[in-house]
Design an enzyme around this catalytic site. Structure first.
Site, short mmCIF file in Angstrom:
data_model
loop_
_atom_site.label_atom_id
_atom_site.label_comp_id
_atom_site.label_asym_id
_atom_site.label_seq_id
_atom_site.Cartn_x
_atom_site.Cartn_y
_atom_site.Cartn_z
N ASP A 26 6.26 2.73 -7.09
CA ASP A 26 6.16 3.84 -7.46
C ASP A 26 6.84 5.02 -6.65
O ASP A 26 6.17 6.25 -6.56
CB ASP A 26 4.84 4.17 -7.99
CG ASP A 26 4.24 3.19 -8.83
OD1 ASP A 26 5.10 2.54 -9.52
OD2 ASP A 26 3.02 3.23 -8.93
N ASP B 82 8.91 -0.81 -9.60
CA ASP B 82 8.99 0.55 -10.33
C ASP B 82 9.36 1.66 -9.87
O ASP B 82 8.44 2.72 -9.78
CB ASP B 82 7.47 0.60 -11.06
CG ASP B 82 7.28 -0.52 -11.86
OD1 ASP B 82 8.37 -1.48 -12.24
OD2 ASP B 82 6.12 -0.88 -12.05
#
Length: 317
Positions: free
Chosen positions: A139, A160
């Site tokens: 992230d 991600d």
């Protein structure tokens, strides 16, 4: 407190604040410079950060729009810390204000283990990030909400590492995957077909060290397009993933247009992704996607000093 809706009258002139760890600026810490900007300001503020490594957790609050935070070179102006945990708690730099500009900075979350460790969170509307290095593992860039423009940035991570529900255009950016087994570049969070959000990567480049996919749907209506982008061999043949929920295949929109490189072969792509025609790709290929023509601004060319803080004078007794 709501952000100011008053646009600066003179976009060519900014109030200059200098941050220098050696003590030769207005402040030694970046957060102190941000704190010095008045709430609901209607002037441009240009915070010039001299080279150095700044170990700070920084927040640009929602009531302080029109701030530019700029180094001189990203390689020498480094904002870093190490923290993992809940996604909104971990960012090294959180931008909650509208009309923010970031330039020539390295923004890093140096946490090395497994877990959410955000380097940069962008939650304000009309944010532009130029020539920055954004570094972490999971992230890395929480591209959370609002309309955003990223140009000539280097973004590094494994899981991600570009995620959130903003409407963003990434132009000439370099994404580098650190995933050794399986990683995902994007996890876009669009949750309904009525949301005008999504990510477009235009003229970008993806490299890495291990197997990586272009994205997976954090939201059921996730929308991501890669156009005219170099995809290295780290991109796996299937290209995309439904995050273990086949129903996402019917609602997510994952598209590619004229990408090239060894990872761009679509012959083994998941069948529910899209190879876009010129006409289908056209809406994703300009700054109109984010309404950028109305709010992207040039750098100020004139600077003035910060007004002296107001002092309180006690009345004679």
């Amino acid at each position: 407190m709501a952000a100011s809706s008053t646009e600066p009258k003179d976009l060519s002139t900014a109030i200059l604040i200098r941050v220098d760890q050696s003590g030769h600026g207005d402040f030694r810490k970046i957060q102190d410079a941000i704190d010095a900007v008045p709430s609901n300001n209607s002037d441009l503020y240009y915070i010039w950060v001299k080279p150095g490594t700044y170990r700070e957790k920084i927040v640009v609050p929602a009531d302080k729009p029109y701030i530019t935070l700029s180094g001189t070179e990203a390689s020498t102006t480094i904002i870093t810390r190490s923290e993992a945990g809940e996604i909104y708690d971990t960012p090294t730099l959180s931008v909650l204000a509208s009309d923010f500009v970031g330039r020539y900075l390295t923004i890093q979350n140096a946490y090395e283990g497994n877990g959410k460790a955000v380097a940069l969170r962008v939650s304000g509307d009309r944010a532009a990030i130029y020539s920055c290095r954004i570094l972490s593992h999971q992230d890395t860039l929480l591209d959370d909400a609002g309309r955003h423009y990223y140009k000539n940035c280097y973004i590094e991570g494994s899981v991600d590492f570009i995620c959130g529900n903003a409407a963003s255009l990434f132009e000439r950016c370099h994404m580098h995957s650190l995933a050794e087994r399986t990683g995902w570049v994007t996890a876009q969070h669009r949750a309904s077909p009525t949301e005008n959000t999504g990510y477009t990567f235009l003229g970008c480049k993806i490299t890495g060290i291990g197997a990586t996919l272009l994205g997976r749907p954090w939201g059921a209506y996730s929308r991501v397009v890669f156009a005219l982008t170099y995809l290295s061999s780290v991109i796996q043949p299937e290209g995309w993933n439904d995050w273990g929920d086949p129903s996402n295949q019917r609602t997510a929109f994952f598209g590619e247009y004229k990408c090239y490189g060894p990872g761009a072969d679509r012959s083994k792509r998941v069948t529910w992704s899209h190879s876009l025609s010129k006409e289908e790709a056209a809406p994703f290929l300009s700054k109109g996607l984010i309404g950028g023509g109305a709010w992207l601004r040039i750098s100020p060319i004139h600077f003035r000093k910060r007004p002296a803080p107001a002092t309180t004078v006690e009345a004679d007794s």
